[in-house]
Design an enzyme around this catalytic site. Structure first.
Site, PDB file in Angstrom:
ATOM      1  N   LYS A   1       9.222  -5.561   8.639  1.00  0.00           N
ATOM      2  CA  LYS A   1      10.077  -5.914   7.492  1.00  0.00           C
ATOM      3  C   LYS A   1      11.551  -5.971   7.903  1.00  0.00           C
ATOM      4  CE  LYS A   1       7.201  -4.941   3.556  1.00  0.00           C
ATOM      5  NZ  LYS A   1       7.022  -4.403   2.228  1.00  0.00           N
TER       6      LYS A   1
ATOM      7  N   LYS B   1       3.432 -10.956  -2.390  1.00  0.00           N
ATOM      8  CA  LYS B   1       4.268 -11.185  -3.574  1.00  0.00           C
ATOM      9  C   LYS B   1       5.612 -11.768  -3.192  1.00  0.00           C
ATOM     10  CE  LYS B   1       3.034  -6.790  -5.272  1.00  0.00           C
ATOM     11  NZ  LYS B   1       3.588  -5.935  -4.240  1.00  0.00           N
TER      12      LYS B   1
ATOM     13  N   LYS C   1      -0.869 -13.020   5.572  1.00  0.00           N
ATOM     14  CA  LYS C   1      -1.321 -12.316   4.372  1.00  0.00           C
ATOM     15  C   LYS C   1      -0.711 -12.926   3.100  1.00  0.00           C
ATOM     16  CE  LYS C   1      -0.069  -8.087   2.555  1.00  0.00           C
ATOM     17  NZ  LYS C   1       0.378  -6.746   2.477  1.00  0.00           N
TER      18      LYS C   1
HETATM   19  N1  AQP Z   1      -3.149 -10.247   0.687  1.00  0.00           N
HETATM   20  C1  AQP Z   1      -3.698  -9.078   0.396  1.00  0.00           C
HETATM   21  N2  AQP Z   1      -5.020  -8.896   0.572  1.00  0.00           N
HETATM   22  C2  AQP Z   1      -5.600  -7.719   0.266  1.00  0.00           C
HETATM   23  N3  AQP Z   1      -4.933  -6.657  -0.212  1.00  0.00           N
HETATM   24  C3  AQP Z   1      -3.613  -6.795  -0.413  1.00  0.00           C
HETATM   25  N4  AQP Z   1      -2.675  -5.953  -0.877  1.00  0.00           N
HETATM   26  C4  AQP Z   1      -1.474  -6.568  -0.882  1.00  0.00           C
HETATM   27  N5  AQP Z   1      -1.615  -7.830  -0.431  1.00  0.00           N
HETATM   28  C5  AQP Z   1      -2.927  -7.997  -0.127  1.00  0.00           C
HETATM   29  C6  AQP Z   1      -2.943  -4.592  -1.292  1.00  0.00           C
HETATM   30  O1  AQP Z   1      -2.335  -4.378  -2.551  1.00  0.00           O
HETATM   31  C7  AQP Z   1      -1.899  -3.024  -2.594  1.00  0.00           C
HETATM   32  C8  AQP Z   1      -0.490  -2.929  -3.058  1.00  0.00           C
HETATM   33  O2  AQP Z   1       0.367  -3.565  -2.205  1.00  0.00           O
HETATM   34  P1  AQP Z   1       1.918  -3.255  -2.264  1.00  0.00           P
HETATM   35  O3  AQP Z   1       2.559  -4.027  -3.329  1.00  0.00           O
HETATM   36  O4  AQP Z   1       2.164  -1.803  -2.327  1.00  0.00           O
HETATM   37  O5  AQP Z   1       2.419  -3.700  -0.874  1.00  0.00           O
HETATM   38  P2  AQP Z   1       2.090  -4.925   0.000  1.00  0.00           P
HETATM   39  O6  AQP Z   1       0.827  -4.697   0.759  1.00  0.00           O
HETATM   40  O7  AQP Z   1       3.313  -5.145   0.818  1.00  0.00           O
HETATM   41  O8  AQP Z   1       1.852  -6.093  -1.057  1.00  0.00           O
HETATM   42  P3  AQP Z   1       2.460  -7.532  -1.078  1.00  0.00           P
HETATM   43  O9  AQP Z   1       1.826  -8.261  -2.195  1.00  0.00           O
HETATM   44  O10 AQP Z   1       2.425  -8.160   0.270  1.00  0.00           O
HETATM   45  O11 AQP Z   1       3.943  -7.243  -1.520  1.00  0.00           O
HETATM   46  P4  AQP Z   1       5.298  -7.483  -0.778  1.00  0.00           P
HETATM   47  O12 AQP Z   1       5.389  -8.950  -0.624  1.00  0.00           O
HETATM   48  O13 AQP Z   1       6.311  -6.936  -1.721  1.00  0.00           O
HETATM   49  O14 AQP Z   1       5.293  -6.749   0.535  1.00  0.00           O
HETATM   50  C9  AQP Z   1      -2.103  -2.390  -1.229  1.00  0.00           C
HETATM   51  O15 AQP Z   1      -3.270  -1.592  -1.280  1.00  0.00           O
HETATM   52  C10 AQP Z   1      -2.293  -3.579  -0.347  1.00  0.00           C
HETATM   53  O16 AQP Z   1      -3.132  -3.290   0.776  1.00  0.00           O
END
Ligand code: AQP
Length: 339
Positions: A113, A203, A200
């Site tokens: 990040k 968001k 991946k």
């Molecule tokens: N693409 C994904 N496939 C499967 N699981 C996912 N998770 C996130 N993206 C995927 C799971 O959702 C939970 C919460 O995620 P988070 O918001 O705490 O952090 P993250 O993994 O960083 O999610 P994002 O959507 O990618 O957000 P940003 O863009 O803000 O970093 C976790 O259990 C994660 O594994």
């Protein structure tokens, strides 16, 4: 027999997408039947990257509503907002002071990040895993459902609890903090971007077309799937390293239709992308319809959501208060003076 406890959360860094649902929330819905379940919207984590204040507010509320809309049942679990429990920040500080800096600099997610953000990296981003350790340890969680990407953070939480708190400060072998274990889920679904099967779904991806939001309307879903990256091959298949998009979209199809991977692989082996995409579109729209219906009801009349969050906050406050008190005492803080 008392149930084992689990804790998990999603950060309100944008609108939740099908990756958050299929990879996390849908699993919690199953786990809440078996475990004493605590789920929070980790809003303090969301500000470790640059954020918009108004959007944080609406994303926090919408994430909590989506937990319920996806099937988190307040009779089976406690749902709360992380920042409503000040013990998270306080324990984080106490843990910060016993955690070596070089443990933090090793964290892969920080490196990734930080690289994306360039020079403008906050101290909060480096500290993210200690806050996560505080989240978990406050609730004496036995198990934490984790994907591959969070394994290193859980390992850190275990090391802090064991090596930096229990072994240094506990008396008569009475552990101060419970050392949590990872709960590795059978089908570790990782949903990839619609624009690149090797990245991946996220968001914070600036490209809206890379993800399907849980609140996307049928028209948006249809357009996004229509634009989704494909390959020149005929027939859909899993596990071909040269066809990550086929693996990803077929995987989503299997999950949203609740059919086995074998079954969908057979169904789709003899159809091209042109026929598969409408099938997937219908299946995604149908699977999201009840979630969206429940979500709209909750947002229209927020009294039920408020009641759910109030109850969850009360449960969380009691439990976390006990843990924080144990740590404060062990570290030598004077008892609070009641005024
Ligand atoms: N693409 C994904 N496939 C499967 N699981 C996912 N998770 C996130 N993206 C995927 C799971 O959702 C939970 C919460 O995620 P988070 O918001 O705490 O952090 P993250 O993994 O960083 O999610 P994002 O959507 O990618 O957000 P940003 O863009 O803000 O970093 C976790 O259990 C994660 O594994």
């Amino acid at each position: 027999m008392t149930k084992k406890r689990i804790l998990s959360g999603v950060q309100p860094t944008g609108s939740l997408h099908i990756g958050n649902w299929l990879g996390a929330i849908r699993n919690w819905v199953e786990l809440q039947k078996e475990y004493d379940t605590y789920v929070c919207v980790v809003d303090l984590h969301a500000i470790t990257v640059p954020h918009n204040a108004e959007k944080l507010k609406s994303d926090t509320l919408s994430t909590a509503a989506l937990y319920v809309a996806c099937g988190m049942d307040p009779r089976e679990c406690s749902i709360f907002i992380q920042s409503h429990i000040p013990a998270h920040s306080e324990l984080c500080w106490l843990l910060n002071c016993v955690t070596p800096l070089n443990w933090m600099e090793r964290m892969i997610q920080f490196k990734e990040k930080a690289l994306k953000q360039g020079d403008n990296v906050s101290l909060g981003l480096l500290d993210y895993p200690v806050l996560m350790a505080a989240d978990i340890l406050l609730y004496d969680a036995d198990l934490v459902p984790v994907g591959e990407d969070q394994k290193q953070h859980l390992e850190l939480a275990r090391d802090i609890a064991q090596q930096r708190i229990n072994s240094r400060f506990s008396k008569n072998n009475n552990p101060i903090l419970k050392v949590p274990k990872p709960l590795i889920l059978k089908e570790g679904a990782k949903i990839m971007s619609l624009c690149d099967g090797k990245n991946k779904m996220s968001k914070s991806d600036p490209n809206e077309n890379s993800r399907i939001g849980l609140l996307d309307d049928p028209d948006a879903i249809q357009k996004k799937i229509k634009k989704a990256k494909t390959d020149p091959h005929f027939g859909l298949e899993f596990s071909n390293p040269e066809r990550p998009e086929s693996d990803n979209l077929l995987g989503i199809y299997s999950m949203v239709t609740n059919q086995s991977r074998e079954k969908v692989a057979e169904e789709c082996s003899e159809i091209g992308w042109g026929k598969f995409k409408p099938l997937l579109t219908d299946a995604v729209i149908t699977s999201l319809q009840p979630i969206q219906q429940k979500y709209n009801d909750l947002i229209k009349d927020p009294s039920e959501l408020n009641r759910i969050l109030k109850e969850g906050t009360n449960n969380a406050k009691t439990l976390s208060g006990h843990t924080l008190q144990r740590v404060r005492e062990a570290l030598g803080f004077l008892e609070t003076i009641n005024i």
